[in-house]
Design a protein around this motif. Structure first.
Motif, mmCIF file in Angstrom:
data_model
loop_
_atom_site.group_PDB
_atom_site.id
_atom_site.type_symbol
_atom_site.label_atom_id
_atom_site.label_comp_id
_atom_site.label_asym_id
_atom_site.label_seq_id
_atom_site.Cartn_x
_atom_site.Cartn_y
_atom_site.Cartn_z
ATOM 1 N N ASP A 104 2.332 -0.362 -7.680
ATOM 2 C CA ASP A 104 0.983 0.049 -7.310
ATOM 3 C C ASP A 104 0.450 -0.840 -6.183
ATOM 4 O O ASP A 104 0.173 -2.024 -6.393
ATOM 5 C CB ASP A 104 0.068 -0.028 -8.530
ATOM 6 N N ASN A 106 -2.399 -0.259 -4.567
ATOM 7 C CA ASN A 106 -3.860 -0.234 -4.510
ATOM 8 C C ASN A 106 -4.504 -1.603 -4.748
ATOM 9 O O ASN A 106 -5.395 -1.993 -3.997
ATOM 10 C CB ASN A 106 -4.424 0.789 -5.496
ATOM 11 N N PRO A 107 -4.093 -2.353 -5.787
ATOM 12 C CA PRO A 107 -4.723 -3.670 -6.005
ATOM 13 C C PRO A 107 -4.535 -4.623 -4.829
ATOM 14 O O PRO A 107 -5.428 -5.408 -4.517
ATOM 15 C CB PRO A 107 -4.018 -4.186 -7.267
ATOM 16 N N PHE A 109 -4.267 -3.840 -1.560
ATOM 17 C CA PHE A 109 -5.151 -3.472 -0.462
ATOM 18 C C PHE A 109 -6.623 -3.634 -0.837
ATOM 19 O O PHE A 109 -7.454 -3.973 0.006
ATOM 20 C CB PHE A 109 -4.861 -2.044 -0.007
ATOM 21 N N GLU A 110 -6.947 -3.410 -2.114
ATOM 22 C CA GLU A 110 -8.329 -3.612 -2.551
ATOM 23 C C GLU A 110 -8.719 -5.086 -2.452
ATOM 24 O O GLU A 110 -9.796 -5.425 -1.948
ATOM 25 C CB GLU A 110 -8.497 -3.124 -3.989
ATOM 26 N N LEU A 111 -7.837 -5.973 -2.929
ATOM 27 C CA LEU A 111 -8.142 -7.402 -2.873
ATOM 28 C C LEU A 111 -8.183 -7.886 -1.431
ATOM 29 O O LEU A 111 -8.998 -8.743 -1.072
ATOM 30 C CB LEU A 111 -7.107 -8.195 -3.674
ATOM 31 N N SER A 113 -9.206 -6.103 1.003
ATOM 32 C CA SER A 113 -10.506 -5.638 1.489
ATOM 33 C C SER A 113 -11.619 -6.576 1.040
ATOM 34 O O SER A 113 -12.451 -7.009 1.847
ATOM 35 C CB SER A 113 -10.770 -4.223 0.977
ATOM 36 N N PHE A 114 -11.640 -6.909 -0.247
ATOM 37 C CA PHE A 114 -12.688 -7.789 -0.767
ATOM 38 C C PHE A 114 -12.632 -9.168 -0.118
ATOM 39 O O PHE A 114 -13.655 -9.808 0.113
ATOM 40 C CB PHE A 114 -12.556 -7.930 -2.281
ATOM 41 N N ALA A 219 -11.678 -3.054 8.536
ATOM 42 C CA ALA A 219 -11.605 -1.887 7.648
ATOM 43 C C ALA A 219 -10.716 -0.800 8.235
ATOM 44 O O ALA A 219 -10.223 0.065 7.503
ATOM 45 C CB ALA A 219 -13.003 -1.329 7.391
ATOM 46 N N ILE A 222 -7.090 -0.899 6.845
ATOM 47 C CA ILE A 222 -7.141 -0.623 5.411
ATOM 48 C C ILE A 222 -7.509 0.841 5.171
ATOM 49 O O ILE A 222 -7.030 1.486 4.233
ATOM 50 C CB ILE A 222 -8.129 -1.573 4.706
ATOM 51 N N ALA A 226 -5.950 3.926 2.749
ATOM 52 C CA ALA A 226 -6.770 4.776 1.882
ATOM 53 C C ALA A 226 -6.560 6.252 2.221
ATOM 54 O O ALA A 226 -6.461 7.103 1.325
ATOM 55 C CB ALA A 226 -8.243 4.396 2.018
#
Length: 247
Positions: A104, A106-107, A109-111, A113-114, A219, A222, A226
């Motif tokens: 996965d 997603n985690p 790329f999410e982290l 981003s944050f 962004a 990233i 998405a």
């Protein structure tokens, strides 16, 4: 000038430098004159007079950033410097690698981003060209180290699978790099985009109003991930590369 930042991983070295003499200087849209109205250009040491209602507070000479972070990728074993893959190609390669392994992404790329978006100052702030009361900019290496920590959480150097070789790009741009090196390269590119193009840090940290943000900055790369992974209900195929602005 902004000090270099780098990471060496095996034979590979990722280096971020300030391309101060031949950069692609982007417009500085930080609204510095909103907080402290003045008729003097906000560029450090400049005495040019500007319109009192000019929100950036920058004269025509300094309306663009005068710094441009550039990422390079090199191999110490016979290869020298290699062309850096486009962020779209990196995303495509990581997705192709991850799917059959049920990995996965997603985690990751999410982290990323944050960690990056709104937390990386623009290049003029990093260089000290624009000063902000009570704020001391971090070193570029410290910012890169934070991005490296994100990759370490999901593709650690202690895990052999992090070094599985992936093919990225096509034709003359085709090359083979490990999943970890690709992820580290992508993280570095996000950092560069956020600093070169973004005003989110200024809006969040100085103006205290993130809604004032006008540029995508980091962004953009990233957003491509998405666009590729969202369950659209239709097949975009290669057209998905047009869903976000080219960097």
């Amino acid at each position: 000038m902004i000090s270099n930042a780098s990471i060496t991983d095996g034979n590979w070295r990722i280096l971020i430098t300030d391309n101060i003499t031949a950069g692609r200087y982007h417009k500085n849209l930080n609204k510095m004159n909103v907080l402290a109205p003045t008729r003097v250009c906000r560029f450090q040491g400049c005495t040019n007079v500007v319109r009192i209602n000019l929100k950036t507070g920058l004269c025509s000479t300094h309306k663009n950033h005068m710094h441009d972070l550039h990422l390079s990728l090199s191999n110490s074993v016979g290869g020298g410097t290699t062309d850096v893959p486009m962020h779209q190609d990196i995303v495509d390669s990581l997705i192709s690698w991850a799917k059959p392994r049920n990995f996965d992404l997603n985690p990751l790329f999410e982290l990323m981003s944050f960690n990056a978006l709104g937390n990386i100052p623009d290049v003029s702030t990093l260089a000290g060209d624009n000063l902000h009361v009570g704020y001391t900019p971090p070193m570029l290496q410290d910012l890169l180290d934070e991005m490296i920590k994100v990759v370490d959480n999901f593709l650690p150097s202690t895990n052999n699978s992090s070094y599985q070789i992936l093919t990225v790009g096509t034709g003359v741009n085709k090359r083979e790099l490990s999943a970890r090196i690709l992820a580290l390269t992508f993280a570095g590119l996000v950092l560069c985009e956020e600093a070169n193009r973004g005003d989110r840090w200024f809006s969040r940290t100085i103006l205290k109003d993130e809604t004032k943000t006008t540029m995508l900055g980091g962004a953009m790369p990233i957003a491509y991930f998405a666009a590729r992974t969202f369950n659209w209900g239709v097949e975009f195929g290669k057209a998905s590369r047009n869903l976000v602005p080219s960097s």
